[in-house]
Every structure is written in structure tokens, then in C-alpha cells.
Design a protein around this motif. Structure first.
Motif, PDB file in Angstrom:
ATOM      1  N   GLN A 605      -2.516  -1.741 -21.639  1.00 31.52           N
ATOM      2  CA  GLN A 605      -3.897  -1.941 -21.206  1.00 31.52           C
ATOM      3  C   GLN A 605      -3.977  -2.105 -19.697  1.00 31.52           C
ATOM      4  O   GLN A 605      -4.908  -1.604 -19.041  1.00 31.52           O
ATOM      5  CB  GLN A 605      -4.483  -3.166 -21.919  1.00 31.52           C
ATOM      6  CG  GLN A 605      -4.754  -2.921 -23.400  1.00 31.52           C
ATOM      7  CD  GLN A 605      -5.424  -4.118 -24.078  1.00 31.52           C
ATOM      8  OE1 GLN A 605      -5.718  -5.122 -23.426  1.00 31.52           O
ATOM      9  NE2 GLN A 605      -5.649  -4.021 -25.373  1.00 31.52           N
ATOM     10  N   SER A 606      -2.946  -2.821 -19.121  1.00 31.79           N
ATOM     11  CA  SER A 606      -2.935  -2.995 -17.668  1.00 31.79           C
ATOM     12  C   SER A 606      -2.743  -1.663 -16.956  1.00 31.79           C
ATOM     13  O   SER A 606      -3.437  -1.357 -15.969  1.00 31.79           O
ATOM     14  CB  SER A 606      -1.829  -3.985 -17.285  1.00 31.79           C
ATOM     15  OG  SER A 606      -1.761  -4.114 -15.874  1.00 31.79           O
ATOM     16  N   GLN A 607      -1.775  -0.848 -17.467  1.00 32.21           N
ATOM     17  CA  GLN A 607      -1.538   0.466 -16.853  1.00 32.21           C
ATOM     18  C   GLN A 607      -2.771   1.366 -16.993  1.00 32.21           C
ATOM     19  O   GLN A 607      -3.120   2.117 -16.081  1.00 32.21           O
ATOM     20  CB  GLN A 607      -0.314   1.124 -17.512  1.00 32.21           C
ATOM     21  CG  GLN A 607       1.011   0.489 -17.162  1.00 32.21           C
ATOM     22  CD  GLN A 607       1.447   0.799 -15.743  1.00 32.21           C
ATOM     23  OE1 GLN A 607       0.944   1.714 -15.103  1.00 32.21           O
ATOM     24  NE2 GLN A 607       2.381  -0.005 -15.226  1.00 32.21           N
ATOM     25  N   LEU A 608      -3.446   1.299 -18.153  1.00 32.88           N
ATOM     26  CA  LEU A 608      -4.641   2.127 -18.371  1.00 32.88           C
ATOM     27  C   LEU A 608      -5.779   1.727 -17.437  1.00 32.88           C
ATOM     28  O   LEU A 608      -6.464   2.591 -16.864  1.00 32.88           O
ATOM     29  CB  LEU A 608      -5.083   2.016 -19.838  1.00 32.88           C
ATOM     30  CG  LEU A 608      -6.303   2.896 -20.227  1.00 32.88           C
ATOM     31  CD1 LEU A 608      -5.978   4.380 -20.016  1.00 32.88           C
ATOM     32  CD2 LEU A 608      -6.692   2.640 -21.685  1.00 32.88           C
ATOM     33  N   ASN A 609      -5.933   0.386 -17.231  1.00 30.25           N
ATOM     34  CA  ASN A 609      -6.965  -0.074 -16.317  1.00 30.25           C
ATOM     35  C   ASN A 609      -6.691   0.371 -14.887  1.00 30.25           C
ATOM     36  O   ASN A 609      -7.599   0.790 -14.156  1.00 30.25           O
ATOM     37  CB  ASN A 609      -7.073  -1.600 -16.383  1.00 30.25           C
ATOM     38  CG  ASN A 609      -7.726  -2.067 -17.675  1.00 30.25           C
ATOM     39  OD1 ASN A 609      -8.490  -1.323 -18.303  1.00 30.25           O
ATOM     40  ND2 ASN A 609      -7.433  -3.290 -18.098  1.00 30.25           N
ATOM     41  N   ASP A 610      -5.414   0.272 -14.464  1.00 32.76           N
ATOM     42  CA  ASP A 610      -5.077   0.735 -13.103  1.00 32.76           C
ATOM     43  C   ASP A 610      -5.341   2.227 -12.944  1.00 32.76           C
ATOM     44  O   ASP A 610      -5.810   2.693 -11.900  1.00 32.76           O
ATOM     45  CB  ASP A 610      -3.594   0.414 -12.817  1.00 32.76           C
ATOM     46  CG  ASP A 610      -3.334  -1.082 -12.672  1.00 32.76           C
ATOM     47  OD1 ASP A 610      -4.336  -1.807 -12.427  1.00 32.76           O
ATOM     48  OD2 ASP A 610      -2.178  -1.498 -12.781  1.00 32.76           O
ATOM     49  N   PHE A 611      -5.019   2.989 -13.984  1.00 29.25           N
ATOM     50  CA  PHE A 611      -5.258   4.441 -13.925  1.00 29.25           C
ATOM     51  C   PHE A 611      -6.755   4.745 -13.806  1.00 29.25           C
ATOM     52  O   PHE A 611      -7.179   5.607 -13.026  1.00 29.25           O
ATOM     53  CB  PHE A 611      -4.657   5.100 -15.173  1.00 29.25           C
ATOM     54  CG  PHE A 611      -4.925   6.581 -15.229  1.00 29.25           C
ATOM     55  CD1 PHE A 611      -4.224   7.473 -14.423  1.00 29.25           C
ATOM     56  CD2 PHE A 611      -5.910   7.103 -16.076  1.00 29.25           C
ATOM     57  CE1 PHE A 611      -4.492   8.823 -14.472  1.00 29.25           C
ATOM     58  CE2 PHE A 611      -6.176   8.459 -16.106  1.00 29.25           C
ATOM     59  CZ  PHE A 611      -5.463   9.327 -15.320  1.00 29.25           C
ATOM     60  N   VAL A 612      -7.555   4.028 -14.601  1.00 25.84           N
ATOM     61  CA  VAL A 612      -9.008   4.254 -14.560  1.00 25.84           C
ATOM     62  C   VAL A 612      -9.574   3.905 -13.190  1.00 25.84           C
ATOM     63  O   VAL A 612     -10.379   4.636 -12.598  1.00 25.84           O
ATOM     64  CB  VAL A 612      -9.707   3.442 -15.660  1.00 25.84           C
ATOM     65  CG1 VAL A 612     -11.233   3.492 -15.484  1.00 25.84           C
ATOM     66  CG2 VAL A 612      -9.334   3.971 -17.030  1.00 25.84           C
ATOM     67  N   ILE A 613      -9.102   2.739 -12.653  1.00 23.23           N
ATOM     68  CA  ILE A 613      -9.590   2.317 -11.328  1.00 23.23           C
ATOM     69  C   ILE A 613      -9.185   3.332 -10.268  1.00 23.23           C
ATOM     70  O   ILE A 613      -9.975   3.739  -9.402  1.00 23.23           O
ATOM     71  CB  ILE A 613      -9.045   0.919 -10.989  1.00 23.23           C
ATOM     72  CG1 ILE A 613      -9.706  -0.135 -11.899  1.00 23.23           C
ATOM     73  CG2 ILE A 613      -9.313   0.581  -9.516  1.00 23.23           C
ATOM     74  CD1 ILE A 613      -9.074  -1.506 -11.787  1.00 23.23           C
ATOM     75  N   GLY A 614      -7.935   3.800 -10.326  1.00 25.14           N
ATOM     76  CA  GLY A 614      -7.482   4.796  -9.358  1.00 25.14           C
ATOM     77  C   GLY A 614      -8.251   6.093  -9.460  1.00 25.14           C
ATOM     78  O   GLY A 614      -8.563   6.741  -8.457  1.00 25.14           O
ATOM     79  N   PHE A 615      -8.563   6.481 -10.704  1.00 25.24           N
ATOM     80  CA  PHE A 615      -9.331   7.708 -10.917  1.00 25.24           C
ATOM     81  C   PHE A 615     -10.715   7.598 -10.273  1.00 25.24           C
ATOM     82  O   PHE A 615     -11.165   8.500  -9.549  1.00 25.24           O
ATOM     83  CB  PHE A 615      -9.435   7.969 -12.424  1.00 25.24           C
ATOM     84  CG  PHE A 615     -10.287   9.177 -12.748  1.00 25.24           C
ATOM     85  CD1 PHE A 615      -9.778  10.470 -12.614  1.00 25.24           C
ATOM     86  CD2 PHE A 615     -11.610   9.030 -13.168  1.00 25.24           C
ATOM     87  CE1 PHE A 615     -10.566  11.571 -12.914  1.00 25.24           C
ATOM     88  CE2 PHE A 615     -12.393  10.132 -13.455  1.00 25.24           C
ATOM     89  CZ  PHE A 615     -11.875  11.415 -13.325  1.00 25.24           C
ATOM     90  N   LEU A 617     -11.681   5.484  -7.944  1.00 28.31           N
ATOM     91  CA  LEU A 617     -11.551   5.381  -6.500  1.00 28.31           C
ATOM     92  C   LEU A 617     -11.386   6.758  -5.868  1.00 28.31           C
ATOM     93  O   LEU A 617     -11.905   7.050  -4.778  1.00 28.31           O
ATOM     94  CB  LEU A 617     -10.388   4.470  -6.125  1.00 28.31           C
ATOM     95  CG  LEU A 617     -10.591   2.972  -6.359  1.00 28.31           C
ATOM     96  CD1 LEU A 617      -9.297   2.208  -6.075  1.00 28.31           C
ATOM     97  CD2 LEU A 617     -11.714   2.435  -5.491  1.00 28.31           C
ATOM     98  N   GLY A 618     -10.629   7.609  -6.558  1.00 29.19           N
ATOM     99  CA  GLY A 618     -10.459   8.985  -6.047  1.00 29.19           C
ATOM    100  C   GLY A 618     -11.773   9.741  -6.015  1.00 29.19           C
ATOM    101  O   GLY A 618     -12.072  10.487  -5.071  1.00 29.19           O
ATOM    102  N   ILE A 619     -12.576   9.572  -7.070  1.00 26.51           N
ATOM    103  CA  ILE A 619     -13.889  10.233  -7.073  1.00 26.51           C
ATOM    104  C   ILE A 619     -14.762   9.730  -5.932  1.00 26.51           C
ATOM    105  O   ILE A 619     -15.407  10.504  -5.207  1.00 26.51           O
ATOM    106  CB  ILE A 619     -14.582   9.989  -8.435  1.00 26.51           C
ATOM    107  CG1 ILE A 619     -13.838  10.734  -9.552  1.00 26.51           C
ATOM    108  CG2 ILE A 619     -16.045  10.455  -8.376  1.00 26.51           C
ATOM    109  CD1 ILE A 619     -14.381  10.474 -10.932  1.00 26.51           C
TER     110      ILE A 619
END
Length: 793
Positions: A605-615, A617-619
């Protein structure tokens, strides 16, 4: 009593005719006369009654004619003089108002006194037959001074009135010029003639002038004066008249004047012949008496009386003793016959003459009535001749004057009136080769010239109007274009201000993104566990995986939710939604060990949240970067820096900024092929060049078709200059307007869609950078080629 006309009856009958016709004519046109010239009716009316009075006196041999002479002729002539004087003040124009008022009052007073004095003196004078005027008048001479003054009062007052009139006309004659002076001169001449006759009347009354001579001058000068007055009056601009009336009036007066002259000669000849005949009668009687005849044979004589023996040799009328006494008292006349009245009866008027025969003094008397009857027949013949001549003139008037003068002038006047009303196609029929015919020909030629000139003028006016309308339309379009340019300029200033204001929040957002990214990298553990690597691998495996079909996704989602529920995850539905958003639709068996333990589940869940936040942020970072580029291009496009601050510029960066700004315009339907060969650097103004690329690219985007539009932009660095070409596959520019596309305010776009200044500004900016721009166009291809010197050159 039947009339017995004499020669003067004819004169004054004609004068009645002339003055009566003039009065009737002016009376019929009274409404058209000016108030001043309505006064002309009074002199004409008085002249008519004055002529009637003279006609009556000369047409009857009766004592009552003396009353007509005193109580009609004299007042009328005074009224004529006063009215003529009053008319003189208003002749041509009203002058001397105070002089006019005082003169009129004084003239009225003097005329009234003269009429009263003359009428009163009449009753103190004896009515006698005047042998010189040949009608009954009151005694014209008196030893009583008061009665003599009453006789002279009318002529004297008339002289004073006419003298004042002459002074008025003389003052006007000096003041006027041209036609006014000529008309005033004619009027002045007429008044001088009347004054001369009034003065001559005084001389006659004082026995300084012969009455027959006076009557001869009076009659003829009156006709001439009347003619002058009528013709002068008819020639006034303020008095309406016709050519026909002027011709008839002139013919009438000339005819009457000619007949008057003929009558004068006839009368003088007749009188001389009658005198000769009476002389022969007297000589015959004398011869018979000398031959011893006691009762001579006579032809004309009614009386032969022997004064020596107091006996009648011939007494056809039973002469009375009173008559004998008058014969004896009379002064003898041996050479000629003399008119004498022996009673109040007209039959008592005789031609008398004396002679001696056998030493006896004889008197012969020939009746005047016989002479008057003979004259009467002659005058009647003259009057009939005058009337017949007038009738002939009126009958021949259509032939002599109407056909030759009046009708052609009427046609010409009608043509002039039609021309005045706007009909320039009117022509006047030419019926003769005289002056009127030449005038008609000249009118036709003039109307033709005027018609041609009017057509040319209308054509020029139409051309000028069309040119003016076109100019007005161009001015309106120019005004709209200037307003549009002003609006665009204002919009550019607003855009520059907005770009500056947007730049600040964009910079803040960009800094916040970087801060978040830095925070994520700082909180990450320096040493990863097995679960961390397995979770990263699991998420990375599904990052680029395609979505499944819609029907299978619902099934897979349910299965994923059920799996998460079986692993005791607190919010399985929310986690399943997040996984599906990033294409994680199932948990392969090799990654299911992550969910066996609490630590594994937390790591995933932590890795998924970081991925979503990074995604996300990229947008955000991409969007901010794109917005920054648009703001940069907009700012450079709208901001005009100082012209002296030229800088080294990269043409590639400038075109890139413009393409970024208009990227939304081509991504839908237009393909842009942007190629670069080298990175040429020039010395110039970035804001102006951005405007160049914006105008050219935007024009190309608008020119491209809705489907299949393509723009090719090529930047190439050559030895000493940079070459930029912008090509589109639009419909092209027609050959007739291609040379004008760089003209200021020239545009083929609809009103409000373009100012017509874009390409003109482009050309000016390129020339300011020592460059050149050319255009080639044909259907399906328009190519703009720009060359700008490099900075190193």
C-alpha cells in the motif's frame, strides 16, 4: 340736339379710345401690378374723362357744353396732374417719402382751391360761342382781376404741380442708370409736354397765344405724350404685359397719330377751300351788285345787308332789329370771313365779311351750321375710317402679328419654361428665317449644349459619387481596422500583464512539486526489504499494461475486491479502484505472498501510494511546464521592448515558443512538420520576431483546410543568413491580390476577423532586421520565404 362733330371731335374720340383701352387692360391686370403702379390707373381714368369732356365740347354746338368745360374738364385735368405727380415719386422705386407726403398734401389743397375758384368765377362770366374753339365756353377774359385769376387758377396750379413732378423725375434721372434712366427720361419727357401745354393754356388765357394753334398743339402733343406714357409703362419690369398687347397698342397709337396728321391736313385744306368758296360767294355778290342787280343770286349766304341804306338785299332768316344793331356795332372785316354769334341760338352763328359796292358798305353772312354739317360728315368719315382700320388690324392681327411674332415668341417662351422645369429635350419649332427664327435656332442649339453638358455633369457626379462612396466605405473599413488594431494592442497589453501575473503562481507550483519530490526521496529508507523489491516489481509490471475489455473488467474488479477482503485489508474497494486506475486488475500468485503478512500488505500500500503521488506530480509538472512555455511565448509576443536593445537571439527558440502557444490550434486537425538544420543566431528584437512567426503561422493555420491540413516549417542556417520557410496546403492566394497582401489594412477576411496589418507589420519587422520576405502561391500551396542576416555576419 344732334351732335355736330368738328375736327377736334375726331382727335379726342381717338384719345378716348387709346386711354380707355389702356385703362381697361391695366384694370384687368390690377392684381399683378405693384402698389405703386396701381396709381397709374387714376391718371388713365382722368385722361379718359378729360378726352370725353373735350369730345363733348367739340361735338355739340350748345351753351350747356360750357358746364362740361368748367365742371368736368378742369377738375379732371387737375386730378390727372396730382395723380401723375404722386405716381412720379413711386416710378421705378419709391423715393423721397417726406417730400412725397408734403407734396401730395399741398397739391390736393391747391387743386381744391383752384377748382373752387374756377367754379365760382364761372357764374360771373357770360357763356358765349368761342369762334376760335368753335364751341360754347364761359367768357375767357375779364377786366375784373379776381375773375381773371379764377380763369388762370387751373392752369397755374397745374403748372406748379407738374413743375414739382419734373423736379422729382429729374432727381431720379440723375440717380438712375441703364434702363431705369431711359424709362425715367421718357416719363420726364411726357410730363414736360403736359407742363408745356398747361403753360400754353395760360398764355392763351392772357391772349398771348393763338387758340387754334394751341388746340392743334394740344391735340397732337397729347397723343404723343399718351403714347410715350403707355409704352414706357408697358416696358416696366413691375407691370405685366404681353407682346401682342404692346404691338396692338403701338399700332393703335401710330394709326391714330397718322390719321390725326392726315385729319389736320384735311381740315386745314377743307377750311382753306371753304374760305375760298365763301370768298368766291362774296365776290359774286359784289359783282352782281355792281352790275345793278338789287337782289343778287346767292348760293351759301343767308344775309346780305346794306349798312349805308339800312336795308336787306338778302334775308333768308328774317333777321331781327337786335341783330341789325349787332351788325352795325361789329368791327368790319374786308379780307377774310369771321365767325360771329348774333344770338344764343346756334342758328345765329355766321361767317361774316364786309365789302364795298357802288360806294355802299355791304355785309354778307353765311351760316356756320352749314359749314359744321359739312365738317361733321368729314369727321364721321374719319372716325369710321379709324374704326374700320382698327377692325382690320384686329382681323389681320393673327396673320400679321400672331403668326409671325406672337406665336413664335409663345412657343419660344413655352420652351424656356419647360427647360426651366427641367425638360432638356424640348425643341422649339422654327417657322421663319427672321430674328425670331434665329433666336429659336439659338435656343435649340443652346438647349442641346446644356443637355450634353448636363449628361456629362451627371456622369461625372455619378463617378465622383461612386468614388466618394468607395472612399467612405474604405474609410469605414479603415476605421474598423484601426479600432480592431487598437483592441488587439490593448489585448496585447492585457495579455502581457496577465502573463506576468500567471508566471508567479506557476513558479510557486513548480517549486512545490520539486519540494514534494525531494521530500519523497528523503523519507525513503536507506535499506529496502524483500517486500519492498517485490512490491516495486509488482507495480512496475502492470505500469504499461493495457486495459482489458469493459465486460471482463467488472468481473476482474470483483475478484480483486474479494481477494483484498480475504487478506483482511481495511478498505478493499478503495484499494481495488486505485489498482484498476493503474491497470492492476489481478494479483498474480508470485506476488500473493505480499498479502500474507501485515508487513507485506503495508509495504504494497505504501509503494502504491508513492507511485500514485509520483504519477500525479508528473502530470502537474508537465502541465506547469506547458503553461510556462505558453506564458513565455505570450509575454514575448505582446511585450515590445526598446528598439535599441537588440540581443543575440535563437530563431529556433522563438519559433518553438510560438508553436507552443498555438499547439492547441493544430493538434486537432492540422499536422505541423517542424524541421531545423542548425541553430542560427541573429541580432534583433525577440518580441518583434515572435510577432512575425505568430502572424505567419496563424495565417497558415487559418488557410489550411478543415481536414488534412498540413504546415511545413523549415529553419536552415546558411553561410551568412538564416532561411525560414513556412508552407501550407491551403487554397492559395489569387494572382490579382497577391501583390497587395503586404499593403496596410488590406485583408481578404471578413470584418472583425482581421485588421489587414499583420503581413504589413511582418514585412516591416523583417526589413528592420535587414532581411527580406517573399511569397509564392498557387492552389494547394502557399510558401513564405524569409531571410535574415546572422549575427556573425
Amino acid at each position: 340736339m344732334a351732335p355736330l362733330l368738328n375736327l377736334y371731335s375726331f382727335f379726342y374720340f381717338g384719345l378716348c379710345l387709346v386711354s380707355g383701352i389702356a385703362f381697361v387692360y391695366f384694370m384687368s391686370r390690377k392684381d399683378d401690378l405693384t402698389p405703386t403702379f396701381r396709381g397709374l390707373l387714376i391718371p388713365l381714368f382722368c385722361l379718359f374723362f378729360w378726352s370725353v369732356a373735350w369730345s363733348i365740347c367739340n361735338s355739340f354746338v350748345a351753351p350747356w357744353t360750357a358746364y362740361v368745360f368748367v365742371f368736368l374738364k378742369n377738375p379732371v385735368i387737375l386730378i390727372l396732374g396730382v395723380s401723375a405727380s404722386h405716381l412720379a415719386f413711386g416710378f421705378q422705386e419709391n423715393s423721397f417719402p417726406r417730400w412725397k407726403d408734403w407734396s401730395f398734401r399741398i397739391h390736393i389743397l391747391l387743386a381744391a382751391l383752384a377748382i373752387l375758384a374756377n367754379g365760382t368765377g364761372f357764374f360771373f362770366r357770360e357763356i358765349r360761342f368761342d369762334p376760335k374753339m368753335e364751341f360754347y365756353v364761359p367768357e375767357q377774359n375779364s377786366p375784373d382781376l379776381i375773375i381773371q385769376l379764377s380763369i388762370l387758377s387751373v392752369a397755374g396750379v397745374l403748372c406748379l404741380v407738374l413743375g414739382n413732378t419734373i423736379l422729382v423725375l429729374a432727381a431720379k434721372f440723375v440717380h438712375f442708370t441703364g434702363a431705369q434712366k431711359r424709362n425715367t427720361g421718357g416719363f420726364l419727357l411726357a410730363i414736360l409736354g403736359i407742363l408745356s401745354m398747361a403753360f400754353a393754356d395760360i398764355l392763351v388765357d392772357l391772349n398771348y397765344f393763338s387758340k387754334p394753334t394751341f388746340l392743334f398743339l394740344l391735340t397732337n402733343l397729347t397723343i404723343i405724350i399718351m403714347t410715350i406714357l403707355v409704352l414706357v409703362s408697358l416696358n416696366q419690369e413691375t407691370i405685366p404685359s404681353t407682346v401682342g398687347f404692346k404691338i396692338m397698342t403701338f399700332n393703335l397709337t401710330v394709326l391714330y397719330l397718322i390719321l390725326s396728321i392726315v385729319a389736320n391736313f384735311l381740315f386745314n385744306r377743307f377750311r382753306i377751300d371753304f374760305q375760298n368758296e365763301m370768298s368766291r360767294e362774296k365776290h359774286s355778290i359784289k359783282t352782281q351788285l355792281e352790275l345793278g342787280s338789287h337782289y343778287p343770286f346767292v348760293y351759301l349766304s343767308d344775309l346780305v345787308f346794306d349798312i349805308h341804306n339800312q336795308s336787306f338785299r338778302i334775308n333768308k332768316i328774317n333777321f331781327t332789329e337786335e341783330g341789325i344793331k349787332q351788325i352795325q356795332k361789329r368791327p368790319p372785316t374786308f379780307e377774310t370771313f369771321k365767325l360771329e354769334s348774333f344770338s344764343t341760338d346756334p342758328n345765329g352763328i355766321y361767317w361774316t365779311s364786309d365789302f364795298f359796292a357802288k360806294n355802299h358798305h355791304f355785309v354778307v353772312a353765311i351760316p356756320y351750321i352749314e359749314y359744321r354739317n359739312t365738317v361733321h360728315q368729314t369727321v364721321v368719315w374719319l372716325i369710321v375710317t379709324l374704326l374700320f382700320s382698327l377692325f382690320t388690324i384686329f382681323m389681320l392681327y393673327p396673320v400679321l402679328h400672331k403668326t409671325s411674332i406672337v406665336y413664335p415668341l409663345t412657343r419660344l417662351l413655352a420652351g424656356i419654361r419647360r427647360m426651366h422645369s427641367g425638360d432638356l429635350f424640348v425643341t422649339v419649332k422654327v417657322s421663319s428665317r427672321d430674328e425670331i427664327g434665329e433666336l429659336s435656332n439659338s435656343f435649340n442649339e443652346m438647349i442641346s449644349i446644356v443637355r450634353d453638358a448636363r449628361l456629362q455633369l451627371e456622369q461625372k457626379i455619378e463617378e465622383r459619387t461612386e468614388s466618394l462612396n468607395q472612399t467612405i466605405l474604405e474609410l469605414k473599413e479603415t476605421q474598423e481596422q484601426l479600432l480592431q488594431a487598437e483592441r488587439m494592442s490593448t489585448l496585447g497589453k492585457i495579455a502581457a500583464s496577465v502573463a506576468h501575473e500567471i508566471n508567479n503562481p506557476l513558479a510557486a507550483i513548480k517549486g512545490s512539486i520539486q519540494f514534494i519530490k525531494d521530500g519523497q526521496s528523503n523519507v525513503m529508507s536507506p535499506k529496502k526489504s524483500e517486500h519492498d523489491f517485490l512490491a516495486e516489481k509488482f507495480i512496475a509490471e502492470f505500469k504499461n499494461q493495457k486495459r482489458s475489455e469493459v465486460t471482463s473488467r467488472f468481473k476482474r474488479k470483483k475478484e480483486l475486491i474479494a481477494f483484498f477482503k480475504s487478506t483482511s485489508i481495511p478498505d478493499p474497494i478503495s484499494l481495488a479502484d486505485t489498482c484498476f486506475d493503474f491497470n492492476i486488475e489481478a494479483v498474480p500468485e508470485k506476488y500473493q505472498i505480499l498479502f500474507d503478512t501485515e508487513e507485506g500488505r503495508n509495504v504494497f500500500q505504501s509503494q502504491l501510494n508513492d507511485f500514485v503521488i509520483g504519477f500525479h506530480l508528473g502530470i502537474i509538472e508537465t502541465a506547469v511546464e506547458r503553461a510556462s512555455k505558453i506564458v513565455f511565448a505570450l509575454k514575448h509576443h505582446s511585450y515590445s521592448g526598446p528598439k535599441e536593445s537588440q540581443k543575440l537571439l535563437s530563431l529556433k527558440e522563438g519559433i518553438d515558443s510560438v508553436l507552443s502557444m498555438y499547439s492547441t490550434s493544430w493538434k486537432q486537425n492540422i499536422e505541423i512538420d517542424w524541421k531545423v538544420s542548425g541553430d542560427p543566431v541573429i541580432l534583433g528584437h525577440a518580441d518583434e520576431l515572435v510577432q512575425v512567426w505568430t502572424n505567419l503561422i496563424y495565417n497558415s493555420i487559418q488557410a489550411c483546410p478543415k481536414e488534412g491540413g498540413k504546415i511545413r516549417i523549415f529553419l536552415q542556417e546558411e553561410v551568412n543568413e538564416a532561411r525560414i520557410t513556412i508552407e501550407d496546403n491551403g487554397k492559395g492566394i489569387s494572382e490579382d491580390i497577391l501583390p497587395r497582401i503586404f499593403e496596410p489594412f488590406f485583408t481578404t477576411k471578413e470584418l472583425g476577423m482581421g485588421t489587414g496589418l499583420g503581413l504589413s507589420i511582418v514585412q516591416k519587422i523583417i526589413q528592420n532586421h535587414n532581411g527580406s520576405i517573399q511569397v509564392e502561391s498557387q492552389p494547394g500551396k502557399t510558401l513564405f520565404s524569409i531571410r535574415i542576416p546572422l549575427a556573425k555576419s
